[in-house]
Design a protein around this motif. Structure first.
Motif, PDB file in Angstrom:
ATOM      1  N   ASP A 464       4.199   9.954  -2.057  1.00  0.00           N
ATOM      2  CA  ASP A 464       3.393  10.421  -3.204  1.00  0.00           C
ATOM      3  C   ASP A 464       1.923  10.505  -2.809  1.00  0.00           C
ATOM      4  N   SER A 465       1.455   9.471  -2.119  1.00  0.00           N
ATOM      5  CA  SER A 465       0.020   9.435  -1.769  1.00  0.00           C
ATOM      6  C   SER A 465      -0.311  10.568  -0.791  1.00  0.00           C
ATOM      7  N   LEU A 466       0.623  10.885   0.095  1.00  0.00           N
ATOM      8  CA  LEU A 466       0.408  11.986   1.041  1.00  0.00           C
ATOM      9  C   LEU A 466       0.267  13.314   0.290  1.00  0.00           C
ATOM     10  N   ALA A 467       1.129  13.515  -0.708  1.00  0.00           N
ATOM     11  CA  ALA A 467       1.098  14.767  -1.473  1.00  0.00           C
ATOM     12  C   ALA A 467      -0.221  14.926  -2.234  1.00  0.00           C
ATOM     13  N   VAL A 468      -0.656  13.846  -2.894  1.00  0.00           N
ATOM     14  CA  VAL A 468      -1.901  13.938  -3.676  1.00  0.00           C
ATOM     15  C   VAL A 468      -3.100  14.156  -2.751  1.00  0.00           C
ATOM     16  N   THR A 469      -3.078  13.514  -1.574  1.00  0.00           N
ATOM     17  CA  THR A 469      -4.164  13.719  -0.613  1.00  0.00           C
ATOM     18  C   THR A 469      -4.174  15.171  -0.140  1.00  0.00           C
ATOM     19  N   GLY A 470      -2.973  15.777  -0.049  1.00  0.00           N
ATOM     20  CA  GLY A 470      -2.885  17.195   0.287  1.00  0.00           C
ATOM     21  C   GLY A 470      -3.634  18.041  -0.728  1.00  0.00           C
ATOM     22  N   ALA A 471      -3.475  17.714  -1.998  1.00  0.00           N
ATOM     23  CA  ALA A 471      -4.184  18.453  -3.056  1.00  0.00           C
ATOM     24  C   ALA A 471      -5.695  18.289  -2.910  1.00  0.00           C
ATOM     25  N   ALA A 472      -6.131  17.059  -2.614  1.00  0.00           N
ATOM     26  CA  ALA A 472      -7.571  16.802  -2.444  1.00  0.00           C
ATOM     27  C   ALA A 472      -8.103  17.596  -1.247  1.00  0.00           C
ATOM     28  N   GLY A 473      -7.338  17.608  -0.144  1.00  0.00           N
ATOM     29  CA  GLY A 473      -7.741  18.363   1.042  1.00  0.00           C
ATOM     30  C   GLY A 473      -7.859  19.855   0.746  1.00  0.00           C
ATOM     31  N   ALA A 474      -6.893  20.377  -0.020  1.00  0.00           N
ATOM     32  CA  ALA A 474      -6.898  21.804  -0.363  1.00  0.00           C
ATOM     33  C   ALA A 474      -8.147  22.154  -1.174  1.00  0.00           C
ATOM     34  N   ALA A 475      -8.460  21.312  -2.172  1.00  0.00           N
ATOM     35  CA  ALA A 475      -9.638  21.568  -3.018  1.00  0.00           C
ATOM     36  C   ALA A 475     -10.906  21.591  -2.163  1.00  0.00           C
ATOM     37  N   LEU A 476     -10.987  20.631  -1.250  1.00  0.00           N
ATOM     38  CA  LEU A 476     -12.160  20.535  -0.375  1.00  0.00           C
ATOM     39  C   LEU A 476     -12.320  21.794   0.485  1.00  0.00           C
ATOM     40  N   MET A 477     -11.223  22.249   1.093  1.00  0.00           N
ATOM     41  CA  MET A 477     -11.284  23.409   1.984  1.00  0.00           C
ATOM     42  C   MET A 477     -11.673  24.678   1.221  1.00  0.00           C
ATOM     43  N   LEU A 478     -11.104  24.848   0.028  1.00  0.00           N
ATOM     44  CA  LEU A 478     -11.372  26.072  -0.723  1.00  0.00           C
ATOM     45  C   LEU A 478     -12.820  26.101  -1.211  1.00  0.00           C
ATOM     46  N   LEU A 479     -13.337  24.932  -1.590  1.00  0.00           N
ATOM     47  CA  LEU A 479     -14.743  24.840  -1.998  1.00  0.00           C
ATOM     48  C   LEU A 479     -15.652  25.186  -0.811  1.00  0.00           C
ATOM     49  N   ALA A 480     -15.326  24.624   0.353  1.00  0.00           N
ATOM     50  CA  ALA A 480     -16.126  24.904   1.554  1.00  0.00           C
ATOM     51  C   ALA A 480     -16.084  26.387   1.908  1.00  0.00           C
ATOM     52  N   ALA A 481     -14.913  27.019   1.723  1.00  0.00           N
ATOM     53  CA  ALA A 481     -14.779  28.443   2.025  1.00  0.00           C
ATOM     54  C   ALA A 481     -15.745  29.258   1.167  1.00  0.00           C
ATOM     55  N   LEU A 482     -15.842  28.852  -0.091  1.00  0.00           N
ATOM     56  CA  LEU A 482     -16.714  29.564  -1.033  1.00  0.00           C
ATOM     57  C   LEU A 482     -18.184  29.455  -0.606  1.00  0.00           C
TER      58      LEU A 482
END
Length: 499
Positions: A464-482
Motif C-alpha cells: 500500500d505504501s509503495l502505491a501511495v508513494t507512486g502517486a506522490a512521485g507522479a504528482a511531483l514529476m508532472l508539476l516539474a514538467a509544467l
C-alpha cells in the motif's frame, strides 16, 4: 597558449569520454549496490535504526557537503588532478572495507567513498565541457554520459546481488578497486589538464558556509523523515543549514570570484535543467529503494533476482539517453525535457493505479527509465547555459541537484512511505515497535513469534505504501514538467547554443 593545448585534447576526446563514463558508472553503481547489500550487512553487523540510517546517509551527506568546495578546488588546482585524486580515494576506501567489522566502520568507509565521489562526479561533467568544444558533439557526449549513469544504477543491484549471494557483502565494495586502478592509468594518459586561468582568491568563509549549509539541510531533512516535523534537533540543524546557505548565496552574489557561480540561475534554461535533474533524482532514489525492498521482502526474490528485475529502468534510459540530443534537434529541447518528466510521471502513476504484480511494475520501471533517459538533455541544457571557465560551477550545481534530490527522495518520499506503512499495519502485540518500524522488522518479529498473519499484514501494508508513494512521485514529476516547460525558451538549441 590556448592554441597549443587544443589539438591533443580533440584527438583523444572520445577515449577520454570512455574513461569519464566508466568512472561515473562505478560511482553510481556504488550508490545502488548498497540497497541490495543492506539486508546482508544488517544481518551480520546488527546496526540499530540510527546506524542503519547513517550507513545509507554517510555517503550522500559527505558528497553533498563537499561538492561545491571540491568543484571550486578543481577549477583552481586542476580538474584532472582532482579527478585522479578522487579515483585513488575511492579505490582506497573500497579496500578498507575488508577490515570493517562494525556498523561504525561501514559508516566511515561510506564517508570516505563520499569524499572520493565528490571529487569524481562534477569533474567528469566539467571535463566533458572542456574535451568537447563543438556543442553538437558535446550534446552526444553528455547523452552517453547520462546513459552510463542509468546503466550504473541498474548494474549496481545485479552485480551487488551476485557478489552478496556468492561471496560476501564486502565483495560488493571490492569490485571498485580494479576499475579505479585502470581509470587512474587511462586518465593519466588520455585526459587533458584544465583549470580556470584567473580564479581569484579562495573564499575560506564561503567554503565553511557551503559545507555547514549543505550538511545541515540534508541532515535535517533525513531526521524530519524519521522523527517527524517537530523534532528539535532537526529543526535547529535545518535553521543553521538554511542560514548558512543563505549567507553563502548572498556572499557568492557579491564577490567577483565566488566559490559557486550562483548567477548562472539567472538563465531560464539553466534553472529548468537543474530543476529537471533535481525532481528526477528525488523520485528515482525513493522508488529504487522501495521497489528493491518490495521485491526482496514482499515478493521474496533473492538479491540477484531483484537486480535483474530492476533492469527495465536501465533499458529505458539506455535506449533514450543517446537518442535524446537528436530528438531535441527535431522537436526542440524544451519538449524533450518536459516530455521526459511527463513520461517518468506516467511510470509512477502505473505503480499507483495498476495492481502490484511484476508485469505492471516492469512497465512502470521502463517508463521511469525512458523518462530519465530524455534527461540527458538536462545536462546539455545546463552546460550550454554556462561559459567554459564556469564549467566547474555549472557541474557542481548539477551534481548537487542530483545529490540533494537523492537525499530528499529517500527522506521525504521514504518517510511518506514509512508513515503509510505504520498506519496500515494493524498489529499491536509483542514487539509492536520493531514491527511498525519497517517491513524487515515486522518479518523478523513474525518469524520469531510464529505469526504468519503478521507477515502477510506487513507485506500488504508495505505494498500500500509503495502505491501511495507512486502517486506522490507522479504528482511531483508532472508539476516539474509544467515549470520546466515554462522556464525553457521554445527556441533553445543545445547543439548551437542559445537563440
Amino acid at each position: 597558449m590556448k592554441t597549443v593545448t587544443t589539438p591533443p585534447i580533440h584527438k583523444r576526446r572520445w577515449a577520454g569520454l570512455a574513461v569519464l563514463s566508466a568512472s561515473l558508472l562505478l560511482v553510481v553503481m556504488d550508490m545502488t549496490i548498497l540497497n541490495v547489500a543492506l539486508p546482508a550487512i544488517s544481518g551480520e553487523l546488527r546496526p540499530d535504526a540510527i546506524q542503519l540510517l547513517w550507513m545509507i546517509d554517510a555517503y550522500s551527506l559527505v558528497l553533498a557537503g563537499l561538492l561545491v568546495t571540491v568543484s571550486a578546488l578543481g577549477d583552481r588546482w586542476g580538474r584532472k588532478k582532482l579527478l585522479l585524486t578522487g579515483f585513488s580515494l575511492f579505490g582506497l576506501a573500497s579496500v578498507l572495507v575488508l577490515w570493517a567489522d562494525s556498523p561504525g566502520d561501514v559508516i566511515a568507509v561510506r564517508a570516505l567513498l563520499g569524499v572520493g565521489g565528490a571529487m569524481i562526479m562534477p569533474s567528469t561533467l566539467s571535463m566533458i565541457r572542456i574535451l568537447f568544444a563543438d556543442p553538437r558533439e558535446r550534446a552526444t557526449a553528455l547523452g552517453i554520459w547520462s546513459a552510463m549513469a542509468a546503466v550504473g544504477g541498474a548494474l549496481g543491484p545485479i552485480l551487488g546481488g551476485f557478489l552478496v549471494e556468492h561471496f560476501s557483502w564486502h565483495a560488493a565494495f571490492l569490485v571498485n578497486v580494479p576499475v579505479m586502478a585502470v581509470a587512474i592509468l587511462a586518465g593519466l594518459w588520455l585526459l587533458p589538464e584544465s583549470r580556470n586561468p584567473n580564479p581569484g582568491r579562495w573564499d575560506a568563509l564561503g567554503t565553511v558556509l557551503s559545507i555547514v549549509g549543505m550538511v545541515g539541510v540534508v541532515y535535517a531533512i533525513k531526521h524530519f523523515a524519521k522523527d517527524g516535523l517537530t523534532d528539535p534537533t532537526a529543526l535547529v540543524t535545518m535553521a543553521v543549514g538554511a542560514a548558512a546557505l543563505t549567507w553563502f548565496v548572498v556572499r557568492s552574489l557579491r564577490r567577483p570570484d565566488p566559490l559557486l557561480e550562483v548567477r548562472l540561475f539567472r538563465s531560464g534554461p539553466f534553472t529548468s535543467g537543474v530543476l529537471a535533474a533535481l525532481t528526477t533524482s528525488i523520485a528515482m532514489a525513493a522508488m529504487m529503494l522501495l521497489i528493491a525492498q518490495w521485491m526482496q521482502l514482499v515478493m521474496g526474490y533473492t538479491p540477484l533476482e531483484t537486480g535483474l528485475r530492476l533492469l527495465p529502468t536501465a533499458l529505458g534510459a539506455l535506449v533514450l539517453s543517446p537518442l535524446a540530443p537528436a530528438l531535441a534537434a527535431r522537436i526542440g529541447a524544451r519538449t524533450v525535457l518536459a516530455g521526459g518528466l511527463v513520461v517518468a510521471g506516467l511510470g509512477f502513476l502505473v505503480l499507483f493505479a495498476a495492481p502490484l504484480v511484476y508485469g505492471w511494475v516492469a512497465l512502470a520501471l521502463l517508463l521511469i527509465g525512458a523518462g530519465m533517459g530524455s534527461l540527458a538533455i538536462a545536462s546539455a541544457v545546463i552546460m550550454s547555459g554556462a561559459p567554459i571557465e564556469k564549467a566547474g560551477s555549472a557541474a557542481a550545481i548539477e551534481e548537487t541537484s542530483y545529490e540533494v534530490g537523492g537525499v530528499l527522495g529517500v527522506a521525504v518520499l521514504g518517510s511518506v512511505a514509512a508513515a503509510i506503512y505504520r498506519t496500515a499495519l494493524p498489529y499491536h502485540g509483542a514487539d509492536a515497535e520493531a514491527a511498525r518500524e519497517s517491513i524487515g522488522g515486522a518479518l523478523d518479529v513474525a518469524a520469531k513469534l510464529g505469526l504468519p498473519d503478521l507477515a502477510e499484514q506487513a507485506k500488504t501494508a508495505f505494498s500500500d505504501s509503495l502505491a501511495v508513494t507512486g502517486a506522490a512521485g507522479a504528482a511531483l514529476m508532472l508539476l516539474a514538467a509544467l515549470v520546466t516547460w515554462k522556464l525553457t525558451p521554445r527556441t533553445l538549441d543545445i547543439a548551437g547554443g542559445h537563440h
